[in-house]
Design a protein around this motif. Structure first.
Motif, PDB file in Angstrom:
ATOM      1  N   PHE A 299       0.826  -1.207   0.000  1.00  0.00           N
ATOM      2  CA  PHE A 299       0.000   0.000   0.000  1.00  0.00           C
ATOM      3  C   PHE A 299       0.857   1.252   0.000  1.00  0.00           C
ATOM      4  CE2 PHE A 299      -2.034   3.516   2.137  1.00  0.00           C
ATOM      5  CZ  PHE A 299      -3.213   3.627   1.425  1.00  0.00           C
ATOM      6  N   TRP A 300       1.838   1.323   0.919  1.00  0.00           N
ATOM      7  CA  TRP A 300       2.645   2.539   1.017  1.00  0.00           C
ATOM      8  C   TRP A 300       3.545   2.732  -0.204  1.00  0.00           C
ATOM      9  CZ3 TRP A 300       0.592   6.041   3.659  1.00  0.00           C
ATOM     10  CH2 TRP A 300      -0.063   5.778   4.851  1.00  0.00           C
ATOM     11  N   CYS A 301       3.974   1.647  -0.847  1.00  0.00           N
ATOM     12  CA  CYS A 301       4.745   1.782  -2.087  1.00  0.00           C
ATOM     13  C   CYS A 301       3.865   2.342  -3.207  1.00  0.00           C
ATOM     14  CB  CYS A 301       5.344   0.451  -2.498  1.00  0.00           C
ATOM     15  SG  CYS A 301       6.751  -0.053  -1.494  1.00  0.00           S
ATOM     16  N   MET A 302       2.644   1.833  -3.320  1.00  0.00           N
ATOM     17  CA  MET A 302       1.718   2.361  -4.321  1.00  0.00           C
ATOM     18  C   MET A 302       1.402   3.826  -4.032  1.00  0.00           C
ATOM     19  SD  MET A 302      -1.002  -0.727  -4.987  1.00  0.00           S
ATOM     20  CE  MET A 302      -1.972   0.180  -6.166  1.00  0.00           C
ATOM     21  N   TYR A 303       1.200   4.135  -2.762  1.00  0.00           N
ATOM     22  CA  TYR A 303       0.881   5.501  -2.339  1.00  0.00           C
ATOM     23  C   TYR A 303       2.023   6.454  -2.715  1.00  0.00           C
ATOM     24  CZ  TYR A 303      -1.046   9.067   0.819  1.00  0.00           C
ATOM     25  OH  TYR A 303      -1.583  10.202   1.348  1.00  0.00           O
ATOM     26  N   ALA A 304       3.250   6.056  -2.402  1.00  0.00           N
ATOM     27  CA  ALA A 304       4.411   6.882  -2.734  1.00  0.00           C
ATOM     28  C   ALA A 304       4.580   7.007  -4.251  1.00  0.00           C
ATOM     29  CB  ALA A 304       5.667   6.294  -2.103  1.00  0.00           C
ATOM     30  N   SER A 305       4.321   5.932  -4.985  1.00  0.00           N
ATOM     31  CA  SER A 305       4.428   5.976  -6.447  1.00  0.00           C
ATOM     32  C   SER A 305       3.435   6.963  -7.046  1.00  0.00           C
ATOM     33  CB  SER A 305       4.173   4.593  -7.047  1.00  0.00           C
ATOM     34  OG  SER A 305       5.128   3.683  -6.616  1.00  0.00           O
ATOM     35  N   ILE A 306       2.249   7.003  -6.497  1.00  0.00           N
ATOM     36  CA  ILE A 306       1.242   7.942  -6.986  1.00  0.00           C
ATOM     37  C   ILE A 306       1.692   9.375  -6.755  1.00  0.00           C
ATOM     38  CG2 ILE A 306      -1.091   8.813  -6.565  1.00  0.00           C
ATOM     39  CD1 ILE A 306      -1.889   5.873  -6.036  1.00  0.00           C
ATOM     40  N   ILE A 307       2.235   9.639  -5.584  1.00  0.00           N
ATOM     41  CA  ILE A 307       2.694  10.993  -5.274  1.00  0.00           C
ATOM     42  C   ILE A 307       3.853  11.394  -6.182  1.00  0.00           C
ATOM     43  CG2 ILE A 307       3.773  12.429  -3.495  1.00  0.00           C
ATOM     44  CD1 ILE A 307       2.057  10.886  -1.455  1.00  0.00           C
ATOM     45  N   VAL A 308       4.830  10.508  -6.328  1.00  0.00           N
ATOM     46  CA  VAL A 308       5.991  10.810  -7.179  1.00  0.00           C
ATOM     47  C   VAL A 308       5.555  10.997  -8.634  1.00  0.00           C
ATOM     48  CG1 VAL A 308       8.124   9.835  -8.113  1.00  0.00           C
ATOM     49  CG2 VAL A 308       7.667   9.728  -5.661  1.00  0.00           C
TER      50      VAL A 308
ATOM     51  N   VAL B 178      -9.257   0.679  -5.299  1.00  0.00           N
ATOM     52  CA  VAL B 178      -9.887  -0.640  -5.437  1.00  0.00           C
ATOM     53  C   VAL B 178      -9.288  -1.618  -4.430  1.00  0.00           C
ATOM     54  CG1 VAL B 178     -10.083  -2.639  -6.978  1.00  0.00           C
ATOM     55  CG2 VAL B 178     -10.611  -0.359  -7.824  1.00  0.00           C
ATOM     56  N   VAL B 179      -7.982  -1.615  -4.281  1.00  0.00           N
ATOM     57  CA  VAL B 179      -7.310  -2.505  -3.327  1.00  0.00           C
ATOM     58  C   VAL B 179      -7.753  -2.191  -1.903  1.00  0.00           C
ATOM     59  CG1 VAL B 179      -5.049  -3.025  -2.297  1.00  0.00           C
ATOM     60  CG2 VAL B 179      -5.322  -3.022  -4.771  1.00  0.00           C
ATOM     61  N   LEU B 180      -7.810  -0.917  -1.563  1.00  0.00           N
ATOM     62  CA  LEU B 180      -8.216  -0.520  -0.224  1.00  0.00           C
ATOM     63  C   LEU B 180      -9.664  -0.910   0.064  1.00  0.00           C
ATOM     64  CD1 LEU B 180      -7.390   0.974   2.359  1.00  0.00           C
ATOM     65  CD2 LEU B 180      -8.089   3.090   1.253  1.00  0.00           C
ATOM     66  N   THR B 181     -10.543  -0.659  -0.890  1.00  0.00           N
ATOM     67  CA  THR B 181     -11.955  -1.019  -0.724  1.00  0.00           C
ATOM     68  C   THR B 181     -12.129  -2.525  -0.644  1.00  0.00           C
ATOM     69  OG1 THR B 181     -12.579   0.953  -1.954  1.00  0.00           O
ATOM     70  CG2 THR B 181     -14.245  -0.763  -1.722  1.00  0.00           C
ATOM     71  N   TYR B 182     -11.441  -3.251  -1.511  1.00  0.00           N
ATOM     72  CA  TYR B 182     -11.538  -4.710  -1.493  1.00  0.00           C
ATOM     73  C   TYR B 182     -11.066  -5.274  -0.156  1.00  0.00           C
ATOM     74  CZ  TYR B 182     -10.660  -9.605  -2.461  1.00  0.00           C
ATOM     75  OH  TYR B 182     -10.653 -10.968  -2.391  1.00  0.00           O
ATOM     76  N   ALA B 183      -9.952  -4.775   0.346  1.00  0.00           N
ATOM     77  CA  ALA B 183      -9.426  -5.280   1.614  1.00  0.00           C
ATOM     78  C   ALA B 183     -10.413  -5.058   2.747  1.00  0.00           C
ATOM     79  CB  ALA B 183      -8.094  -4.610   1.940  1.00  0.00           C
TER      80      ALA B 183
END
Length: 119
Positions: free
Chosen positions: A44-53, A85-90
Motif C-alpha cells: 500500500f505505502w509503495c503504491m501511495y508513494a508511487s502515486i505521489i511521485v 480498489v485494493v483498499l476497498t476490497y481489503a
C-alpha cells in the motif's frame, strides 16, 4: 486565472483521505485474526508513494511539455484508481470474513462486533 493552489489543496485532501482510510483499516483490525499484514502495508505505502511521485513528475512535466505529460497523468489516474480498489476490497473482504465467522462461531460474537464498531 490560475487554479494551481485550488487543485493542490484538492489533491492534498484526497491523498490525506486515502491515508486516513488505510490507517482506519489497520486500526480496526489490529490485534485480531484479520490484522492487516506487513506485506499489505508495504504494498500500500509503495503504491501511495508511487502515486505521489508520479503526480509531482506529471505536474512538473506538464509545465515543460504538456503533450508528453498526458501519459503520466493517465498512469497516475490508473494507479490511484487501483489503490482505491485494493483498499476497498481489503476492507470489504475483511468485513465479509468477520460476518461469516460471526455466523459460524457464536462464542466470538461480542468480540467480533466490538472489533467492527471500534472507534
Amino acid at each position: 486565472v490560475s487554479y494551481g493552489v485550488e487543485a493542490l489543496t484538492y489533491v492534498l485532501n484526497y491523498f490525506l483521505l486515502i491515508a486516513l482510510l488505510f490507517a482506519r483499516l489497520v486500526a480496526i483490525f489490529k490485534g485480531t485474526a484479520m490484522q492487516v499484514s506487513k506485506g499489505f502495508k508495504v504494498i500500500f505505502w509503495c503504491m501511495y508513494a508511487s502515486i505521489i511521485v508520479c503526480g509531482v513528475f506529471a505536474g512538473w512535466l506538464f509545465t515543460i511539455a504538456p503533450s508528453s505529460a498526458s501519459i503520466f497523468v493517465i498512469g497516475n489516474g490508473v494507479l490511484t484508481f487501483s489503490l482505491m480498489v485494493v483498499l476497498t476490497y481489503a476492507f470489504v473482504y475483511k468485513l465479509v470474513v468477520v460476518h461469516r465467522s460471526d455466523a459460524s462461531e457464536n462464542d466470538n460474537t461480542n468480540e467480533l462486533k466490538r472489533v467492527i464498531t471500534k472507534s
